[in-house]
Design a protein around this motif. Sequence first.
Motif, PDB file in Angstrom:
ATOM      1  N   LYS A  14     -10.162  41.087 -35.238  1.00 29.33           N
ATOM      2  CA  LYS A  14      -9.659  41.769 -36.427  1.00 29.33           C
ATOM      3  C   LYS A  14      -8.481  42.684 -36.119  1.00 29.33           C
ATOM      4  CE  LYS A  14     -11.178  44.248 -40.511  1.00 29.33           C
ATOM      5  NZ  LYS A  14     -12.351  44.785 -41.210  1.00 29.33           N
ATOM      6  N   CYS A  15      -8.612  43.531 -35.086  1.00 37.72           N
ATOM      7  CA  CYS A  15      -7.557  44.502 -34.791  1.00 37.72           C
ATOM      8  C   CYS A  15      -6.759  44.189 -33.532  1.00 37.72           C
ATOM      9  CB  CYS A  15      -8.146  45.910 -34.683  1.00 37.72           C
ATOM     10  SG  CYS A  15      -9.225  46.174 -33.254  1.00 37.72           S
ATOM     11  N   ASP A 119      -6.201  41.834 -39.079  1.00 38.44           N
ATOM     12  CA  ASP A 119      -5.724  42.922 -39.935  1.00 38.44           C
ATOM     13  C   ASP A 119      -5.089  43.973 -39.039  1.00 38.44           C
ATOM     14  OD1 ASP A 119      -5.246  44.896 -41.791  1.00 38.44           O
ATOM     15  OD2 ASP A 119      -7.358  45.313 -42.220  1.00 38.44           O
ATOM     16  N   ALA A 122      -6.346  47.595 -39.268  1.00 39.86           N
ATOM     17  CA  ALA A 122      -7.789  47.872 -39.183  1.00 39.86           C
ATOM     18  C   ALA A 122      -8.102  49.050 -38.285  1.00 39.86           C
ATOM     19  CB  ALA A 122      -8.524  46.637 -38.705  1.00 39.86           C
TER      20      ALA A 122
END
Length: 128
Positions: A14-15, A119, A122
């Motif tokens: 995600k990050c 993302d 995030a």
Amino acid sequence: MNKAAAIVLKKCPKCHEGNMFVAPIIPRIHKFNKMNETCPKCGQSFHPELGFYFGAMYFTYAFNIALLIGIFVASQVLGDPNLVETLLLVVIPTVLLVPFNFRLSRAMMLHLFGGIPYDPEAAQKVES
């Protein structure tokens, strides 16, 4: 950081910042299989569902087959080893690479089939 680098470095899908595993592999080889439950940076869960990482065995299998074929072909081209030498040339690297193979297979499974979109904001959302 792109997706390929995040997979190789075993970062959060995600990050791309948090580590998937608790400890580095080299100084703490006995903890090679210990994963963080969630990303230390953004809080993303690393366990999408029960039994999710069984699929990582297919990646492990593919890595091992490629390694075995590569070592076998190289040994046959560079020399003419007997059966015992060939087995040693194949088995020893396979066993020594188990921790690295394990981690890379899990990272690939989570990034490619975990359904977690990247993302870039995030980690900053959690820190704020």
